[in-house]
Enzyme design. Structure first.
Site, PDB file in Angstrom:
ATOM      1  N   CYS A   2       0.870  -1.161   0.000  1.00 34.81           N
ATOM      2  CA  CYS A   2       0.000   0.000   0.000  1.00 34.81           C
ATOM      3  C   CYS A   2       0.912   1.217   0.000  1.00 34.81           C
ATOM      4  O   CYS A   2       2.127   1.096   0.059  1.00 34.81           O
ATOM      5  CB  CYS A   2      -0.854   0.006   1.249  1.00 34.81           C
ATOM      6  SG  CYS A   2      -1.735  -1.540   1.477  1.00 34.81           S
ATOM      7  N   ARG A  27       1.009   1.967  -5.900  1.00 37.16           N
ATOM      8  CA  ARG A  27       1.244   0.890  -4.934  1.00 37.16           C
ATOM      9  C   ARG A  27      -0.045   0.163  -4.538  1.00 37.16           C
ATOM     10  O   ARG A  27      -0.006  -0.842  -3.834  1.00 37.16           O
ATOM     11  CB  ARG A  27       1.884   1.469  -3.669  1.00 37.16           C
ATOM     12  CG  ARG A  27       3.153   2.230  -3.926  1.00 37.16           C
ATOM     13  CD  ARG A  27       3.690   2.788  -2.641  1.00 37.16           C
ATOM     14  NE  ARG A  27       4.136   1.733  -1.768  1.00 37.16           N
ATOM     15  CZ  ARG A  27       5.337   1.183  -1.791  1.00 37.16           C
ATOM     16  NH1 ARG A  27       6.238   1.610  -2.641  1.00 37.16           N
ATOM     17  NH2 ARG A  27       5.660   0.218  -0.962  1.00 37.16           N
ATOM     18  N   TRP A  75      -3.922  -1.695  -1.249  1.00 37.11           N
ATOM     19  CA  TRP A  75      -4.024  -2.870  -2.108  1.00 37.11           C
ATOM     20  C   TRP A  75      -4.321  -4.016  -1.163  1.00 37.11           C
ATOM     21  O   TRP A  75      -3.487  -4.386  -0.337  1.00 37.11           O
ATOM     22  CB  TRP A  75      -2.713  -3.106  -2.856  1.00 37.11           C
ATOM     23  CG  TRP A  75      -2.774  -4.206  -3.865  1.00 37.11           C
ATOM     24  CD1 TRP A  75      -3.263  -4.127  -5.135  1.00 37.11           C
ATOM     25  CD2 TRP A  75      -2.322  -5.550  -3.701  1.00 37.11           C
ATOM     26  NE1 TRP A  75      -3.144  -5.340  -5.763  1.00 37.11           N
ATOM     27  CE2 TRP A  75      -2.575  -6.236  -4.910  1.00 37.11           C
ATOM     28  CE3 TRP A  75      -1.730  -6.249  -2.650  1.00 37.11           C
ATOM     29  CZ2 TRP A  75      -2.251  -7.574  -5.102  1.00 37.11           C
ATOM     30  CZ3 TRP A  75      -1.421  -7.584  -2.835  1.00 37.11           C
ATOM     31  CH2 TRP A  75      -1.676  -8.235  -4.047  1.00 37.11           C
ATOM     32  N   ASN A 100       1.754  -0.262   5.770  1.00 34.30           N
ATOM     33  CA  ASN A 100       2.060  -0.982   4.538  1.00 34.30           C
ATOM     34  C   ASN A 100       2.881  -2.202   4.923  1.00 34.30           C
ATOM     35  O   ASN A 100       3.918  -2.057   5.565  1.00 34.30           O
ATOM     36  CB  ASN A 100       2.876  -0.087   3.594  1.00 34.30           C
ATOM     37  CG  ASN A 100       3.461  -0.873   2.435  1.00 34.30           C
ATOM     38  OD1 ASN A 100       2.846  -1.810   1.940  1.00 34.30           O
ATOM     39  ND2 ASN A 100       4.651  -0.502   2.009  1.00 34.30           N
ATOM     40  N   GLY A 101       2.397  -3.384   4.575  1.00 36.32           N
ATOM     41  CA  GLY A 101       3.120  -4.608   4.917  1.00 36.32           C
ATOM     42  C   GLY A 101       2.132  -5.670   5.346  1.00 36.32           C
ATOM     43  O   GLY A 101       0.935  -5.575   5.074  1.00 36.32           O
ATOM     44  N   GLU A 483       7.087 -11.334 -22.614  1.00 32.30           N
ATOM     45  CA  GLU A 483       6.861  -9.989 -22.091  1.00 32.30           C
ATOM     46  C   GLU A 483       5.686  -9.322 -22.813  1.00 32.30           C
ATOM     47  O   GLU A 483       4.851  -8.656 -22.186  1.00 32.30           O
ATOM     48  CB  GLU A 483       8.159  -9.170 -22.228  1.00 32.30           C
ATOM     49  CG  GLU A 483       8.070  -7.703 -21.842  1.00 32.30           C
ATOM     50  CD  GLU A 483       7.630  -7.457 -20.423  1.00 32.30           C
ATOM     51  OE1 GLU A 483       7.538  -8.393 -19.612  1.00 32.30           O
ATOM     52  OE2 GLU A 483       7.326  -6.284 -20.108  1.00 32.30           O
ATOM     53  N   LYS A 487       2.230  -8.018 -21.061  1.00 33.97           N
ATOM     54  CA  LYS A 487       1.721  -6.643 -21.205  1.00 33.97           C
ATOM     55  C   LYS A 487       0.254  -6.675 -21.621  1.00 33.97           C
ATOM     56  O   LYS A 487      -0.577  -5.949 -21.074  1.00 33.97           O
ATOM     57  CB  LYS A 487       2.515  -5.851 -22.265  1.00 33.97           C
ATOM     58  CG  LYS A 487       3.917  -5.444 -21.916  1.00 33.97           C
ATOM     59  CD  LYS A 487       4.023  -4.375 -20.863  1.00 33.97           C
ATOM     60  CE  LYS A 487       4.079  -4.946 -19.493  1.00 33.97           C
ATOM     61  NZ  LYS A 487       5.385  -5.251 -18.915  1.00 33.97           N
ATOM     62  N   GLU A 490      -2.059  -7.933 -18.705  1.00 34.58           N
ATOM     63  CA  GLU A 490      -2.245  -7.137 -17.490  1.00 34.58           C
ATOM     64  C   GLU A 490      -3.014  -5.843 -17.714  1.00 34.58           C
ATOM     65  O   GLU A 490      -3.677  -5.379 -16.791  1.00 34.58           O
ATOM     66  CB  GLU A 490      -0.919  -6.893 -16.755  1.00 34.58           C
ATOM     67  CG  GLU A 490       0.054  -5.962 -17.407  1.00 34.58           C
ATOM     68  CD  GLU A 490       1.306  -5.764 -16.543  1.00 34.58           C
ATOM     69  OE1 GLU A 490       2.356  -5.504 -17.131  1.00 34.58           O
ATOM     70  OE2 GLU A 490       1.238  -5.848 -15.307  1.00 34.58           O
ATOM     71  N   HIS A 506       3.857 -29.210 -30.686  1.00 31.85           N
ATOM     72  CA  HIS A 506       3.787 -30.159 -29.576  1.00 31.85           C
ATOM     73  C   HIS A 506       2.539 -29.940 -28.725  1.00 31.85           C
ATOM     74  O   HIS A 506       2.494 -30.377 -27.574  1.00 31.85           O
ATOM     75  CB  HIS A 506       5.057 -30.073 -28.733  1.00 31.85           C
ATOM     76  CG  HIS A 506       6.288 -30.406 -29.519  1.00 31.85           C
ATOM     77  ND1 HIS A 506       6.560 -31.672 -29.980  1.00 31.85           N
ATOM     78  CD2 HIS A 506       7.285 -29.614 -30.007  1.00 31.85           C
ATOM     79  CE1 HIS A 506       7.685 -31.660 -30.681  1.00 31.85           C
ATOM     80  NE2 HIS A 506       8.140 -30.409 -30.718  1.00 31.85           N
ATOM     81  N   LYS A 605       1.861  -1.561  -8.517  1.00 37.09           N
ATOM     82  CA  LYS A 605       3.165  -1.402  -9.155  1.00 37.09           C
ATOM     83  C   LYS A 605       4.259  -2.154  -8.408  1.00 37.09           C
ATOM     84  O   LYS A 605       5.118  -2.777  -9.005  1.00 37.09           O
ATOM     85  CB  LYS A 605       3.494   0.098  -9.203  1.00 37.09           C
ATOM     86  CG  LYS A 605       4.825   0.427  -9.839  1.00 37.09           C
ATOM     87  CD  LYS A 605       4.782   0.208 -11.322  1.00 37.09           C
ATOM     88  CE  LYS A 605       6.105   0.504 -11.997  1.00 37.09           C
ATOM     89  NZ  LYS A 605       6.148  -0.119 -13.336  1.00 37.09           N
TER      90      LYS A 605
HETATM   91  O1  M6R Z   1       9.800  -3.831  -9.276  1.00 43.17           O
HETATM   92  P1  M6R Z   1      10.075  -5.174  -9.877  1.00 43.17           P
HETATM   93  O2  M6R Z   1      10.769  -5.129 -11.164  1.00 43.17           O
HETATM   94  O3  M6R Z   1      10.777  -6.097  -8.904  1.00 43.17           O
HETATM   95  O4  M6R Z   1       8.631  -5.796 -10.134  1.00 43.17           O
HETATM   96  C1  M6R Z   1       8.470  -7.107 -10.585  1.00 43.17           C
HETATM   97  C2  M6R Z   1       7.072  -7.330 -11.102  1.00 43.17           C
HETATM   98  O5  M6R Z   1       6.133  -7.150 -10.087  1.00 43.17           O
HETATM   99  C3  M6R Z   1       6.735  -6.402 -12.268  1.00 43.17           C
HETATM  100  O6  M6R Z   1       7.662  -6.503 -13.289  1.00 43.17           O
HETATM  101  C4  M6R Z   1       5.332  -6.733 -12.828  1.00 43.17           C
HETATM  102  O7  M6R Z   1       5.351  -7.989 -13.416  1.00 43.17           O
HETATM  103  C5  M6R Z   1       4.894  -5.656 -13.826  1.00 43.17           C
HETATM  104  N1  M6R Z   1       3.566  -5.202 -13.500  1.00 43.17           N
HETATM  105  C6  M6R Z   1       4.817  -6.139 -15.220  1.00 43.17           C
HETATM  106  O8  M6R Z   1       4.443  -5.122 -16.094  1.00 43.17           O
END
Ligand code: M6R
Length: 610
Positions: A2, A27, A75, A100-101, A483, A487, A490, A506, A605
């Site tokens: 958070c 966050r 969150w 936060n935690g 990747e 994208k 998400e 396969h 994030k």
């Molecule tokens: O801050 P980080 O690079 O450690 O974060 C890792 C993942 O949480 C982050 O890359 C996540 O997969 C992204 N939302 C992807 O776009």
């Protein structure tokens, strides 16, 4: 996972708290709340399910003014998103807490506090902190004493801000395992989960360390370390400019960040290349000795950063000639890996606060891995502080939840590392010069690819009504395909999976029909002819292609195939360049669909909880 912010000042702090929350929404953004101590010394609190702008609307026209306050954007971990679970949590209208935690022993504490007569009104782990502080404040001379005892009873991770009507004008903050900064102003002090939340009020920050408990008043900050000793932590001036976190002319941060990539890569390379060589000094004074001892590489990371690691594995083995394994941090940390002598652990993280990656790094130290290196975008983050060596990406603040510029900068940083290690394993001057030339060419190439945005937007329209998509690549383009699929998933909520193109026959070929768009990556490299055959296998079964192909590969548009012609690119750095069109494809699909591009549902994030 958070965002928290707090302030004590000679002026009303509500606007400062709300502005800070907006900067921290990356966050978490399922509920938000604020508590202030008003002029009568009474706690006033407002909480809503929804975003910070919803909280702001609720406060409009309402008398809500105070010189001391704390605020939170959530969150959900314990307890669904609901007003009752939103922070701040209070006890007896006296103590208010933002957190936060995760408090792992919250159930045991809850039972103990219920036995003491405390009533719980939420499903959160945080509420125990409010009651615990209240309980101890009844016996302790100050809020600071009460918080200190309370946190000693917590198991888990926390960054907290606490106020109490018993201690007017005092804000107490503590951290263990979750990030927390103190912002130093002129006769006003602040706390926040990161510096960006406070850039509109100060540029001067103290980074609290694990175990610290700080007391903030209008005139100053006193920090006690884990042993209870008063400590002077250095005050650092943030180099992040307030402009870096403004949207400018772009519609979304993600779009802005995609367009910042050529600059971000140029910045990441600056001062790290000299002529045809990379400068090993970029890795710090200890690097030479560490690299001399390195015999193999273990990469740990999550999400997009993990994909960067997968690309690097091809590079480490093909260019540097040393073994490399890559693993998602959440699995690695609980496995019992065999530790090979001379292994350099490479942690990759944009935020530097990802709980699994940080824990995996700590675990490698416990297991006796030889050395560690962090590739990270946030200089004062926990992972940077924990690692032996660091190489900072210089992508600038990344606000969009979907990682874009951080990824391409990670690839660039990893390639510098591959060269540094490769020199010790037979990488010659000529090959190094070739790769350096490719790196130096990247900013211009990326600008060229960004000019394809209009054509990619047209393709995105064809994805709108689809529910699934396949992404194909071979070699280093396979992790790029992964990747691209991540994208799309998400931010557009379209299910997407990536496959190495040779693996289709396969099993996944059974999925191919006109409703399954196939996105494929075809740079002009040694695997192109193999890929061409794989694409024929798909076309023969009625698949619809979106192909990002080198102009020289000479693919032609057809009713079942839309071709976006990519500029010629060196074979080593092709993964960096081919990432960009996939980012644009996901972005425009989501933007046209009208999803919340920068804050997709259920995500945050920075994943600072397990
Ligand atoms: O801050 P980080 O690079 O450690 O974060 C890792 C993942 O949480 C982050 O890359 C996540 O997969 C992204 N939302 C992807 O776009």
């Amino acid at each position: 996972m958070c965002g928290i912010v707090g302030a004590v000042a000679g002026r009303d702090v509500v606007a400062i708290l709300l502005e800070g929350l907006k900067r921290l929404e990356y966050r978490g953004y399922d509920s938000a709340g604020v508590a202030i101590q008003n002029a009568e010394g009474v706690l006033d609190r407002m909480r809503v399910t929804g975003k910070v702008r919803d909280l702001e609307s609720c406060l409009t026209g309402r008398p809500f003014v105070g010189h001391l306050g704390i605020a939170h954007t959530r969150w959900a971990t314990h307890g669904r998103p609901a007003d009752c679970n939103a922070h701040p949590h209070t006890s007896h209208d006296t103590v208010a807490v933002v957190h936060n935690g995760i408090i792992e022993n919250h159930e045991a504490l809850r039972i103990r506090l219920e036995d003491l007569g405390y009533d719980f009104t939420s499903d959160t782990d945080t509420e125990v902190i409010a009651h615990l502080v209240h309980h101890h404040r009844l016996q302790q001379p100050s809020l600071w004493h009460a918080v200190r005892i309370a946190v000693s009873e917590l198991v888990g991770a926390y960054a907290i801000g606490v106020v109490s009507t018993t201690d007017p004008g005092r804000l107490v903050a503590a951290r263990l395992g979750s990030p927390l900064v103190v912002g130093i102003g002129v006769d006003e002090q602040f706390i926040a989960s990161d510096v960006t939340a406070l850039l509109s009020v100060t540029r001067h920050f103290v980074f609290l360390e694990d175990g610290d408990v700080a007391e903030l008043t209008q005139t100053g900050v006193t920090i006690h370390d884990a042993a209870g000793q008063i400590v002077g932590r250095p005050i650092k001036k943030s180099e992040v400019s307030a402009d870096a976190i403004n949207l400018g002319d772009f519609v979304h941060y993600m779009q802005k960040e995609i367009h910042e990539q050529s600059t971000a890569i140029a910045d990441t390379l600056e001062g790290r290349l000299s002529g045809h060589r990379i400068l090993e000094e970029a890795f710090g004074p200890l690097a030479r000795g560490v690299f001399d001892e390195t015999r193999c590489i273990q990469i740990v990371a999550c999400g997009t950063s993990y994909h960067a690691g997968l690309v690097a594995r091809y590079w480490f083995e093909a260019i540097a000639g040393i073994p490399c394994t890559v693993e998602v941090a959440s699995e690695f940390r609980y496995r019992r890996p065999v530790v090979s002598p001379g292994t350099l652990v490479v942690c990759i993280s944009q935020s530097g606060e990802t709980a699994d990656t940080l824990a995996a790094l700590q675990e490698t130290k416990r297991l006796g891995y030889a050395h560690s290196l962090a590739i990270c975008n946030v200089p004062e983050s926990s992972i940077v502080r924990e690692a032996e060596l660091t190489l900072m990406t210089r992508a600038g603040p990344e606000i969009g939840v979907a990682s874009t510029k951080a990824f391409t900068c990670q690839l660039v940083a990893l390639l510098l590392l591959v060269i540094a290690i490769g020199r010790r394993h037979g990488l010659g001057l000529v090959r190094e010069a070739e790769i350096v030339a490719e790196l130096a060419a990247l900013p211009v190439l990326i600008e060229k690819v960004l000019r394809l945005e209009g054509a990619i937007r047209v393709l995105a329209k064809q994805l709108l009504d689809k529910h699934h998509a396949l992404f194909l690549g071979r070699g280093t383009q396979y992790p790029v395909a992964m990747e691209g699929a991540l994208k799309l998933k998400e931010i557009s909520y379209i299910h997407a999976e990536a496959y190495p193109a040779g693996e289709l026959k396969h099993g996944p070929l059974a999925l191919i029909d006109a409703q399954m768009p196939v996105v494929a990556l075809a740079p002009d490299n040694e695997l192109l002819e193999k890929l061409r055959s794989n694409l024929q296998e798909v076309r023969a079964r009625g698949g619809q292609f979106f192909l990002f192909a080198d102009t020289a590969a000479n693919f032609q548009d057809a009713p079942d195939m839309r071709v976006v012609r990519m500029p010629s690119v060196g074979s080593t750095t092709a993964p960096v360049v081919y990432t960009v069109p996939l980012q644009l494809l996901a972005y425009h699909t989501a933007a046209i669909k009208g999803t919340n591009v920068d804050q997709p549902r259920n995500l945050a994030k920075s994943v600072t909880v397990e």
